[in-house]
Motif scaffolding. Structure first.
Motif, PDB file in Angstrom:
ATOM      1  N   THR A   1      -1.918  31.342  67.340  1.00 46.35           N
ATOM      2  CA  THR A   1      -0.567  31.781  67.006  1.00 46.35           C
ATOM      3  C   THR A   1      -0.075  31.241  65.677  1.00 46.35           C
ATOM      4  O   THR A   1       1.015  31.567  65.260  1.00 46.35           O
ATOM      5  CB  THR A   1       0.428  31.384  68.109  1.00 46.35           C
TER       6      THR A   1
ATOM      7  N   LEU B   1      -3.978  35.812  63.175  1.00 46.95           N
ATOM      8  CA  LEU B   1      -4.305  36.426  64.458  1.00 46.95           C
ATOM      9  C   LEU B   1      -3.130  36.397  65.442  1.00 46.95           C
ATOM     10  O   LEU B   1      -3.249  36.848  66.572  1.00 46.95           O
ATOM     11  CB  LEU B   1      -5.502  35.698  65.085  1.00 46.95           C
TER      12      LEU B   1
ATOM     13  N   PRO C   1      -0.471  38.047  66.279  1.00 45.55           N
ATOM     14  CA  PRO C   1      -0.050  39.152  67.156  1.00 45.55           C
ATOM     15  C   PRO C   1      -1.017  39.407  68.308  1.00 45.55           C
ATOM     16  O   PRO C   1      -0.685  40.107  69.245  1.00 45.55           O
ATOM     17  CB  PRO C   1      -0.009  40.358  66.216  1.00 45.55           C
ATOM     18  N   TYR C   2      -2.223  38.850  68.195  1.00 47.83           N
ATOM     19  CA  TYR C   2      -3.249  39.195  69.186  1.00 47.83           C
ATOM     20  C   TYR C   2      -3.412  38.144  70.276  1.00 47.83           C
ATOM     21  O   TYR C   2      -4.285  38.258  71.121  1.00 47.83           O
ATOM     22  CB  TYR C   2      -4.594  39.453  68.488  1.00 47.83           C
ATOM     23  N   TRP C   3      -2.572  37.099  70.266  1.00 47.04           N
ATOM     24  CA  TRP C   3      -2.780  36.008  71.209  1.00 47.04           C
ATOM     25  C   TRP C   3      -2.791  36.480  72.651  1.00 47.04           C
ATOM     26  O   TRP C   3      -3.659  36.100  73.431  1.00 47.04           O
ATOM     27  CB  TRP C   3      -1.716  34.910  71.024  1.00 47.04           C
TER      28      TRP C   3
ATOM     29  N   PHE D   1      -3.606  39.275  73.865  1.00 45.64           N
ATOM     30  CA  PHE D   1      -4.852  39.972  74.175  1.00 45.64           C
ATOM     31  C   PHE D   1      -5.969  38.958  74.421  1.00 45.64           C
ATOM     32  O   PHE D   1      -6.783  39.104  75.324  1.00 45.64           O
ATOM     33  CB  PHE D   1      -5.255  40.893  73.015  1.00 45.64           C
ATOM     34  N   VAL D   2      -5.961  37.928  73.582  1.00 45.12           N
ATOM     35  CA  VAL D   2      -6.991  36.890  73.732  1.00 45.12           C
ATOM     36  C   VAL D   2      -6.833  36.204  75.091  1.00 45.12           C
ATOM     37  O   VAL D   2      -7.805  36.005  75.822  1.00 45.12           O
ATOM     38  CB  VAL D   2      -6.879  35.855  72.588  1.00 45.12           C
TER      39      VAL D   2
END
Lengths: 380, 254
Positions: free
Chosen positions: A326, A330, A332-334, A336-337
């Motif tokens: 965060t 990356l 915005p993709y946390w 999803f991860v």
């Protein structure tokens, strides 16, 4: 006298865990206070706060693992107990601001002045004293858990239904704490803390102390959990988890056993919240959000359910990953991860990181000792 | 309650009279009446759906009857109590499907069943005594599982799990044992051992066995009750019951 022997309470793995925790804590303290800032080994004040926050999350995860891993109670609302403990501490910190608020009112905190309130609501009485606040940190989450558990367990609400109502509980609290007339600062929550027990919350010494206290609380609660699960009581909990009605037919009042472990667990979560708030400097209703509670359950699942150590390992590793993700591109993709981690762990590592450790250790043992001496079957 | 109880209305250890239960309109028990003397060994037979398991559910508090009387030890109204209260009274139950605590050791399974305080405080702070270990080993020896005491219960064979459940029943030291299909899925040798085991246990305990295996019932050599459509069809010695034309018609028959 506790109904378990010392060797069972602190087995080799538990001792190793406590030693590692102590070494890491001591190292952070040393690297922050002694190593000069110019050195690459220096740990900044910001990092101390971050690690302290991780430790309180680890304590929350531990409290969830105690009930979920050992008694099969999947609470999706444990963040509520964490937040209540946090609010109890936050209220004490608010009272410590005194006349140093923006409005400089002699008695009331800023947000009450802003709302044109005349006097301190009853719920705030007593929070000037640290001891009172410290008792409330345990009492409020404990009482809520006791009352909630009393009705839920007596009515034999189990499994997914219990998870849903715990979720509803934290959501209801979220909505309630958002309201200004509740008297807990509405959606802004409580913040702008100045000092705790006379020490500035911003001072690096205070931060280091809070970090160390978080580590100590985690260690103490870990030992308490070990005492519970290693005693006959822990065997009853596992029996309830694996075959609840069978346990009932053996004459156990399942609801009493669940109630005790649930209440203890809620108090631990409250303690975690109380340590969290002075370190991050704010508590607001978003801490009640259901997503927080679910995330904490994921930490436990990732680390390995029913191992206690796994809960800590899971909370620390997922949060370290969260921080890494965060803060960069990356960000915005946390989520999803996080979702991917959860799916991956469920599919590939059903017993979490600790399960993987067990497997690797077994493989390593098998390789280093190819011709095992014939041993009597222990079934371990 | 064991000695002269002024409220005692019957000398039987278990007294069921006119029990009726319906599930969603299906009448599982239709006026079941049954009495059991202290120290008796009784086999209950009957076709599927005759109400054998439902009867056990009534006695152990899992199901409440719509109508009828269920008395334990002559005076205790079982219909007013729940599972754990009934278990504390001294009624133990072995389920049809063996239910042991699979992730715990054989010895711990018995430890959990041992008669004694059942509250969380005593489990946390009570002292574990040498006597408990001896009692566990004595019970395990009786069901021939002593050498498995440290294995996980989940690692036992099907037959051994059945015996472990019987061991857990014994550890509870109940006045009345309800045993549901103890030899289902057992080899002939295991069945014989189980019959011998139950007869041995019967020396000190009253036992009700529900079983389909007629050879096994014969090995038990006890009174037999045949249930059919939620009521008693016939009762008596096995030879008399199995010669009863109605029993042959509904159960043995064909």
């Amino acid at each position: 006298m506790i109904n378990a022997d010392a060797h069972a309470i602190l087995d080799r793995r538990s001792k190793l865990f406590l030693i590692i925790l102590a070494v890491i804590t001591a190292w952070v303290v040393f690297a922050n206070a002694v190593i000069p800032e110019s050195s690459q080994f220096h740990v900044s004040n910001g990092s101390v706060v971050l690690y302290g926050k991780y430790l309180t999350y680890a304590l929350l995860a531990l409290s969830i693992d105690l009930i979920w891993g050992y008694c099969g109670i999947l609470s999706l609302g444990h963040g509520a107990f964490f937040a209540l403990g946090g609010y109890a501490m936050g209220m004490y910190l608010m009272r410590q601001i005194g006349t140093r608020g923006v409005y400089g009112h002699p008695v009331l905190p800023d947000f009450m002045v802003f709302l044109n309130w005349r006097e301190l609501p009853w719920a705030w009485v007593g929070f000037d004293w640290f001891i009172y606040a410290a008792i409330m940190v345990f009492l409020v989450p404990g009482l809520l858990a006791f009352v909630f558990g009393w009705f839920a367990f007596r009515s034999r609400v189990t499994g997914v239904y219990l998870s849903i109502i715990t979720q509803a509980m934290t959501y209801a609290l979220l909505l309630a704490f958002f309201r200004n007339d509740m008297g807990f600062g509405g959606n802004n929550g409580l913040t702008d803390f100045k000092d705790i027990l006379g020490f500035s919350v911003q001072a690096s010494g205070t931060r280091l102390t809070l970090f160390t206290l978080s580590a100590l609380a985690l260690a103490a609660c870990f030992v308490l959990c070990r005492i519970m699960v290693a005693s006959t009581y822990g065997k009853i909990l596992v029996a309830i988890r694996d075959a609840e009605s069978r346990t009932r037919f053996l004459g156990y009042r399942v609801e009493h056993h669940k109630l005790l472990v649930f209440t203890v667990s809620a108090m631990m979560a409250g303690l975690a919240g109380a340590l969290y708030v002075p370190q991050v400097g704010i508590i607001n209703p978003s801490e009640f959000s259901p997503a927080n509670s679910i995330e904490a359950v994921i930490w436990v699942a990732v680390g390995g359910r029913g191992t206690l150590i796994g809960a800590v390992v899971g909370a620390l590793s997922v949060n370290a990953m969260k921080t890494a993700f965060t803060t960069g591109v990356l960000a915005p993709y946390w989520l999803f991860v996080l979702g991917a981690i959860f799916i991956l762990v469920t599919l590939a590592l059903p017993k979490g990181i600790m399960g993987l450790v067990d497997r690797l250790m077994a493989a390593w043992k098998a390789r280093t000792r190819p011709v095992a001496p014939p041993q009597p079957e222990t079934g371990a | 309650m064991t000695r002269a109880d002024p409220n005692q209305v019957t000398p039987s250890i278990l007294y069921l009279d006119g029990i009726e239960v319906s599930f969603d309109g299906y009448r599982a028990l239709r006026g079941l009446s049954l009495t059991l003397d202290k120290g008796e060994l009784r086999a209950i037979i009957g076709p599927n759906g005759a109400g054998k398991t439902t009867m056990m559910d009534i006695v152990t508090g899992k199901t409440r009857p719509d109508r009828g009387t269920a008395l334990f030890a002559g005076s205790v109204d079982l219909t007013k109590l729940d599972e754990s209260e009934i278990a504390e009274l001294g009624i133990g139950r072995k389920f049809q499907k063996p239910t042991v605590f699979e992730s715990q050791s054989v010895a711990d399974n018995v430890l959990l069943a041992l008669s004694g305080p059942r509250g969380p405080w005593s489990a946390l702070f009570g002292l574990r005594s040498r006597v408990d270990v001896d009692r566990i080993d004595a019970v395990l020896a009786k069901v021939r599982l002593l050498e498995m005491r440290d294995s996980l219960a989940g690692a036992l064979s099907h037959g051994q799990k059945q015996w472990l459940e019987i061991a857990m029943l014994l550890a509870q030291n109940p006045k009345l044992l309800l045993v549901d299909e103890p030899v289902a899925g057992m080899t002939d040798a295991e069945t014989e051992t189980t019959a011998a085991l139950l007869r041995e246990i019967n020396a000190e305990h009253t036992i009700v066995v529900v079983e389909h295996d007629m050879d096994f019932v014969r090995m038990l050599g006890c009174r037999v009750t045949c249930l059919h459509e939620g009521a008693v069809l016939a009762e008596g010695a096995l030879d008399a019951v199995s010669a009863d034309p109605r029993v042959i018609e509904v159960y043995l028959g064909r």
